[in-house]
Structures are given as structure tokens and as C-alpha cells.
Design a protein around this motif. Structure first.
Motif, short mmCIF file in Angstrom:
data_model
loop_
_atom_site.label_atom_id
_atom_site.label_comp_id
_atom_site.label_asym_id
_atom_site.label_seq_id
_atom_site.Cartn_x
_atom_site.Cartn_y
_atom_site.Cartn_z
N GLU A 1 -10.92 -5.69 6.55
CA GLU A 1 -11.83 -4.59 6.26
C GLU A 1 -13.09 -5.09 5.55
OE1 GLU A 1 -10.00 -1.39 4.07
OE2 GLU A 1 -11.92 -0.57 3.40
N SER B 1 0.86 -1.19 0.00
CA SER B 1 0.00 0.00 0.00
C SER B 1 0.89 1.23 0.00
CB SER B 1 -0.89 0.01 1.25
OG SER B 1 -1.43 1.30 1.45
N ALA C 1 -6.96 -6.46 2.01
CA ALA C 1 -7.97 -5.79 2.85
C ALA C 1 -9.04 -6.77 3.34
CB ALA C 1 -8.62 -4.63 2.08
#
Lengths: 245, 201
Positions: A168, A32, A165
Motif C-alpha cells: 500500500e 490486522s 502495509a
């Protein structure tokens, strides 16, 4: 160019200087990178940017990367870059890049493969591997004020450890009754590839989709397109982005 | 602007000389398109030349396959940065299409229209003189649907988004009229050697 009457998005893509303000691995292969750049002021979920690196002798290399974040007024956005074997540009991000480094960017590019709340839904999203990145941006955008729009994400990935992710996405699906996550892990015991049953589950949760976005390898996008069309979804609703061969 | 710590992977000189600026060489054949492959049936396939909305000439698949064939071998360049060398394509040259229709180009521009929602604009001057085909074979085989078969426009000296997949016709226009990507920020002409990727390049 001056065909002003016919241009939908009159944009000129100039190169912008961008500073890395945060960088961290998110999976064993994906980094990221958060960049501060003027381009962060206006972009749509699903769009990508061109990144240009320049060596001491002037040699340059360019690649395109999807934006992972939704506009947040911070003046920054997030890219998620998969490190490829011998990746000329991705290798620099995964091995050399650090906070404070500068690169050049232009964009945002890709008006066809993009979504914003007023475009509506329901949203059927299908991502293979790092192809989930622009779809993550769409879900993040949806969460900024469009939670009434149902969304289903089919995510095909080799292993849970390689899923981008995942925490998330799983907490989003657990907390938001309008979001469902349909994970297909292809290289794990008990795993599967995307198939008619998985697509059927997603459509049963979602209802008839108004927009379909598919991103991943050619193999994944072709399989997902065929399954979704076989389930009765009109081809004209489907937008695709593919990478690799 | 130098990027700290970036060295890059240099190509051998003979490769570098064939790569337009900002491109890299791939041995793959990546697939980029706006949506799924459209269902195209050769029994109902038609290719039509139009001037505006008026049809000039329409060919069936059998009629199209009976036209003179032209083969082209060389390099192709995609706006998404990959280039592929030494590709071989076969099809009907734009010149031979016009000859079979018995016309000269009625305007200086046209829009290629496809069986999906796609379209792209090309100046007629870039199609005549053996510079472009409506291709039906790649590497000696019918073009796979993933690569635009049964027929795609083929204009190798421009970025490959100009070589519209699943083409169903060419529509002559009085002015240069933006197609799908040209309406979304891509360059109206798209010369890879001048790196004309986007508006303003």
C-alpha cells in the motif's frame, strides 16, 4: 470534572463493546483486526484505543493499540496488533481471536499525537516497526481529500517481509507525486538504519515540514528526533509516541 | 463481559497485591513524552516557585543541589498500564522547598511547568508531608534526560504523568487548573488505585 471553560476535548472514555468483523495476519508478527464499535464514528488519525479482555473468573488485562484506519463511515475501524513474546493481550489476538468475538474498547485517546487535513503540513512521518501504524492512519486520512499536502514517510523496519502495509505504501508513493517513502531495512543485506542522509533525502523531497510525527521504539524515536533536529527542524514541531524500553 | 478464549497471565499474589487495577509489571523503564527531550543546560537551569505569574523564589542548580535531600523507594504506575517496582529516587522534598523559600503554600493547587510544552496539575495536599519530591537522582545516579533529568517532579502515589519531566517550576493556582494531558481527557487527579485514568473514571 467541570472545568468546562478550559477543556479542549471534553470527552468521557466509557468502555464500549466491540465485535471483531475481520481478522488476518499482515506480516509474520502483526495481525490486522477490524472492529465494529460506536467509537468508529469519530476519531483522528494517530489516536489509539485501550483494549480490555476479561477471563471467565473476572480477571482483566488492558493494553493500548493505535488505530490504523482513517474514518470511513463504515462504523468499523482497524487496529494492527504486534504479537509480542508472551504477550498477554496481543497473544490472544494473534492466536485465539476470531470473527464474531467481542472485546471492550475505550477512547479514542491521544489528542497530541494526531492529525487531520485542516492541521496542514507538510507532514514528516517517521515510524519504527509497528510504530508505523498511526502514521499509516495519517496517510490514509490524507488520501481522503488532502492529497495536496506533501508527506514523507521514513520507515525503519527489520526486513521487507516485516514491513506493515508495504504494498500500500509503495503504490501510494509511486502514484502520488506528493508522497515519498524512505525505507530503512535494518536486518537485510545492503540495509541501513535511519541516518542523516536518509533524513536529508526525505526533507529534500518534502521541503520544510509543518508537522512531524515519530513513533516506534525509544531507540528509534530518540535517533530520529536527534537527526531531524540536527537538520534544522524546530523541536516544537515534533510529536512522539514510544513503546517498549 | 467475558472474552471468549482469554485466560490471561496471573501474577503471583505478592505481585498482584502491589499492582493497581489494569496495570501490569514491567522490568523495563518505558519512556513516554509528547516530543523530543528539551535541551537543558545546568549552567542556566533554574527552578522557580510562583504564585500565579509572580515569582516567589528561584534556585540555580548549585543552590538546588545544596538543599536537604530525601530518598524514596517504592513502586511507580504509568497510565499506559505499566508499573515498575522498587524504584529509588532522591531529591528535594516539597516540604523542604517551601521551608527554604520561607513560605507556607499560598493556595491549595499548583501546576508543574516543564522545559518542553508540558504541564500538569497537582493538589498541594498531595505534595506536602513527604509525599513528593523534585527528584534529581534515580537509582543513585543523575536522572537521564530520557527520564526527565536534570530534575523531574516526583509524586509516586499518582499516575506518573503527574511526575512532570524536565520541570522548571511550580506555579500555585487558586483553582485546580488542567495541565497538558488533563486538557486532553486525562483525569484531573489520577489515583492509580481508583483507576482514575481519564475524565469520568
Amino acid at each position: 470534572m467541570s472545568s468546562a471553560t478550559s477543556v479542549i476535548e471534553p470527552v468521557v472514555f466509557r468502555w464500549h463493546r466491540a465485535e471483531i468483523v475481520a481478522i488476518a495476519p499482515v506480516t509474520p508478527h502483526v495481525t490486522s483486526v477490524r472492529l465494529r464499535c460506536g467509537l468508529a464514528a469519530a476519531y483522528r488519525a494517530g489516536q489509539h484505543v485501550d483494549v480490555r479482555l476479561t477471563a471467565e473468573d473476572g480477571y482483566q488485562a488492558q493494553r493500548s493499540y493505535s488505530i490504523a484506519s482513517a474514518q470511513d463511515g463504515s462504523g468499523t475501524f482497524e487496529l494492527m496488533i504486534e504479537g509480542l513474546p508472551d504477550g498477554e493481550v496481543s497473544g490472544w489476538f494473534s492466536q485465539a481471536a476470531a470473527v464474531g468475538d467481542h472485546v471492550e474498547l475505550r477512547g479514542p485517546i491521544g489528542g497530541s499525537f494526531s492529525w487531520d487535513g485542516p492541521d496542514g503540513g507538510p507532514l514528516l512521518l517517521g515510524g519504527g516497526g509497528s510504530g508505523v501504524v498511526p502514521l499509516l492512519a495519517m496517510l490514509r486520512r490524507r488520501a481522503q481529500g488532502w492529497r495536496q499536502i506533501p508527506a514523507a514517510l521514513i520507515y525503519s523496519v527489520r526486513t521487507r517481509a516485516e514491513a506493515i502495509a508495504l504494498a500500500e505504501l509503495e503504490s501510494l508513493a509511486a502514484a502520488d507525486p506528493n508522497v515519498s517513502l524512505h525505507l530503512a531495512t535494518t536486518r537485510e543485506a545492503g540495509g541501513r538504519r535511519i541516518d542523516a542522509a536518509l533524513v536529508g533525502d526525505a526533507l529534500a523531497r518534502l521541503g520544510p515540514p509543518g508537522k512531524v510525527f515519530l513513533c516506534g521504539s525509544n531507540r528509534f524515536v530518540a535517533a530520529a528526533s536527534d537527526l531531524i533536529m540536527a537538520a534544522g527542524v524546530a523541536p516544537g514541531l515534533i510529536r512522539t509516541e514510544r513503546f517498549g524500553a | 463481559m467475558v472474552t471468549r478464549g482469554f485466560v490471561g497471565r496471573r501474577q503471583p499474589p505478592e505481585t498482584g497485591a502491589r499492582l493497581p487495577p489494569g496495570q501490569y509489571l514491567t522490568d523495563d523503564f518505558p519512556i513516554l513524552q509528547i516530543g523530543p527531550n528539551p535541551a537543558v543546560d545546568l549552567a542556566t537551569w533554574r527552578f522557580t516557585l510562583r504564585e500565579g505569574s509572580r515569582p516567589i523564589k528561584t534556585w540555580s542548580w548549585a543552590e538546588f543541589e545544596a538543599l536537604p535531600r530525601t530518598t524514596w523507594t517504592g513502586d511507580i504506575h504509568c497510565v499506559t498500564k505499566w508499573s515498575k517496582f522498587d524504584t529509588t529516587w532522591e531529591g528535594v522534598s516539597f516540604d523542604d522547598l517551601l521551608a527554604d523559600a520561607g513560605i507556607a503554600a499560598p493556595t491549595n493547587f499548583l501546576v508543574a511547568e516543564s522545559y518542553d510544552d508540558y504541564s500538569t496539575n497537582v493538589p498541594v495536599a498531595d505534595l506536602v508531608g513527604g509525599r513528593a519530591l523534585v527528584a534529581t537522582r534515580y537509582a543513585g545516579q543523575p536522572i537521564h534526560p530520557d527520564h526527565g533529568g536534570p530534575a523531574r517532579l516526583f509524586v509516586p502515589h499518582l499516575y506518573f504523568w503527574k511526575s512532570a519531566k524536565w520541570v522548571k517550576g511550580l506555579r500555585f493556582t487558586n483553582v485546580d487548573t488542567a495541565g497538558f494531558w488533563e486538557l486532553r481527557g486525562y483525569h484531573m487527579y489520577g489515583d492509580p488505585w481508583r483507576e482514575q485514568r481519564y475524565i469520568g473514571d
